[in-house]
Design a protein around this motif. Sequence first.
Motif, PDB file in Angstrom:
ATOM      1  N   ARG A 191      -8.629  -1.221  -1.414  1.00 57.53           N
ATOM      2  CA  ARG A 191      -8.526  -1.163   0.050  1.00 57.53           C
ATOM      3  C   ARG A 191      -9.513  -0.139   0.603  1.00 57.53           C
ATOM      4  O   ARG A 191     -10.167  -0.372   1.620  1.00 57.53           O
ATOM      5  CB  ARG A 191      -7.090  -0.797   0.444  1.00 57.53           C
ATOM      6  CG  ARG A 191      -6.768  -1.079   1.921  1.00 57.53           C
ATOM      7  CD  ARG A 191      -5.322  -0.754   2.259  1.00 57.53           C
ATOM      8  NE  ARG A 191      -4.401  -1.421   1.364  1.00 57.53           N
ATOM      9  CZ  ARG A 191      -3.481  -0.791   0.635  1.00 57.53           C
ATOM     10  NH1 ARG A 191      -3.345   0.513   0.713  1.00 57.53           N
ATOM     11  NH2 ARG A 191      -2.682  -1.468  -0.162  1.00 57.53           N
ATOM     12  N   ASP A 197      -6.832  -7.400   1.297  1.00 59.24           N
ATOM     13  CA  ASP A 197      -5.613  -8.209   1.355  1.00 59.24           C
ATOM     14  C   ASP A 197      -5.817  -9.603   0.755  1.00 59.24           C
ATOM     15  O   ASP A 197      -4.850 -10.291   0.409  1.00 59.24           O
ATOM     16  CB  ASP A 197      -5.114  -8.346   2.801  1.00 59.24           C
ATOM     17  CG  ASP A 197      -4.350  -7.113   3.265  1.00 59.24           C
ATOM     18  OD1 ASP A 197      -4.104  -6.220   2.424  1.00 59.24           O
ATOM     19  OD2 ASP A 197      -4.009  -7.031   4.456  1.00 59.24           O
ATOM     20  N   HIS A 226      -4.826  -1.331  -6.187  1.00 62.33           N
ATOM     21  CA  HIS A 226      -4.866  -1.980  -4.859  1.00 62.33           C
ATOM     22  C   HIS A 226      -5.348  -1.000  -3.790  1.00 62.33           C
ATOM     23  O   HIS A 226      -6.166  -1.349  -2.934  1.00 62.33           O
ATOM     24  CB  HIS A 226      -3.473  -2.493  -4.483  1.00 62.33           C
ATOM     25  CG  HIS A 226      -3.218  -3.910  -4.886  1.00 62.33           C
ATOM     26  ND1 HIS A 226      -3.902  -4.977  -4.335  1.00 62.33           N
ATOM     27  CD2 HIS A 226      -2.365  -4.442  -5.795  1.00 62.33           C
ATOM     28  CE1 HIS A 226      -3.479  -6.097  -4.876  1.00 62.33           C
ATOM     29  NE2 HIS A 226      -2.541  -5.806  -5.771  1.00 62.33           N
TER      30      HIS A 226
END
Length: 463
Positions: free
Chosen positions: A431, A440, A427
């Motif tokens: 990002r 997101d 993740h």
Amino acid sequence: MTETSDILFRKLEKEFLLSRDQLALIVDGFLDEFKLGLKTPSKGLATMIPSFVTQLPTGNETGTFLSLDLGGTNLRISAVQLLGDGHVKVLEVKHAPSKELKTGPGDVFFDWIADAVEELITVKARHLFSPEQVAGDATLALGVCWSFPVDQTGVNRGTILRMGKGFTLQDTEGQDLAHMFHEAFERKGLNVKLSAILNDTVGTLVAHAYSNPRSRIGLIFATGVNAAYPEKVENIIKLDKETRDKYPAGTEMLLNTEIDIFGTEAYLPLTDIDLAMDKSHNQPKFQLYEKMMSGAYLGELTRLVAMDFIKNDALFNGQVPEGFDEEWSFPTMYMSALERDMTANRQVSLEKILGKYHFEQTPSLQDIAILTRICRIVSTRSAQLCSCAIAALIQQQGLVQKSNADIIVGMNGSTYEFYPFMEERVHRALREWFGVEISDRIRLEIAHEGGSVGGALIAMLAS
């Protein structure tokens, strides 16, 4: 932490932790390989392999279907009851083929499979089927996840190629896989039809789409790595024009990317450690990307880095523990255990994790901290490299621009699911690549049972 270890860690982080520019080279390299694979015929060692599956489930389908998953070790046959609303019930029989079966006549092997199918239908999962299906008066659809090379020419047609993994079946190479199954079913009096041949990654995407119909990527991140996604048929140039023209405009077909064999020295940031490990492998220069990041290789990469620290007197007092100098002697599960154990008293975990090596001096807590930090750096790069595959697949489909909806990725595999902090690290890498707002929207969801549920769903869709 000594000055020497500080210097070594700065060097290791500079080589292993990838900058955005390095990630960009990999993502762009993958996008180029997508384009090349879409026009290169799927013969031999191929990428972007068409599945001939042209729809994903809605999650509302119902009924009972069969799936068969054959790998190097086990045969797994499942009865999958689709309950609607994304829910399933699965019952299975599992058998391991003997050496004699794996090396004997092909028809004997397929008869053995047919016997297992009969056991599932008439005994183990009898209550999931209608009386007509149990009696053989109604046809049952079967999806086959065949983890061996097949030259697939349709959703349910494919020529068996040399199998490998210890299988040397007689009189099967060059035969049609569906024909071999149907002959065995006929000999056993079973009314079963092979409706689909699938790859486990395609199965992962389809299985997850049943629980979340917005799924657009299926990614396996385990001992190895692979991915599947839907591509517009008109872009799959490797399919001849006559085949492409059979599909309505805008039709999408699921592709098995075989992303494990992507990656060249031209754009992968290979370190001396990567090159040393590749040199010791029985297939050098093959699957370079996978060797940098999958569960089969992370432990050996860590061991090689640790050996460098030992030689520079920055770990274990410069003494190589007996057994630690053996290639492939430090499995990835040791890394996982070291990173998971954040307790104050790490001496206990040391005995569990490093008990198979003989140390002249008991390692200190400082040694364990250094080895754990090496694990963290090697596994963080693995997460960054995994994010490159996801980013390239998102960009290939133009998902960011298409809508503001969440982008659903079905993730399956031991390295992603069980390695500590791997999900967070993937993740974080996404990002860094996409920025907060877009990242997101990217939802990495655990996808289960690609071989069983995915196989049954594809059998349903195809029939």
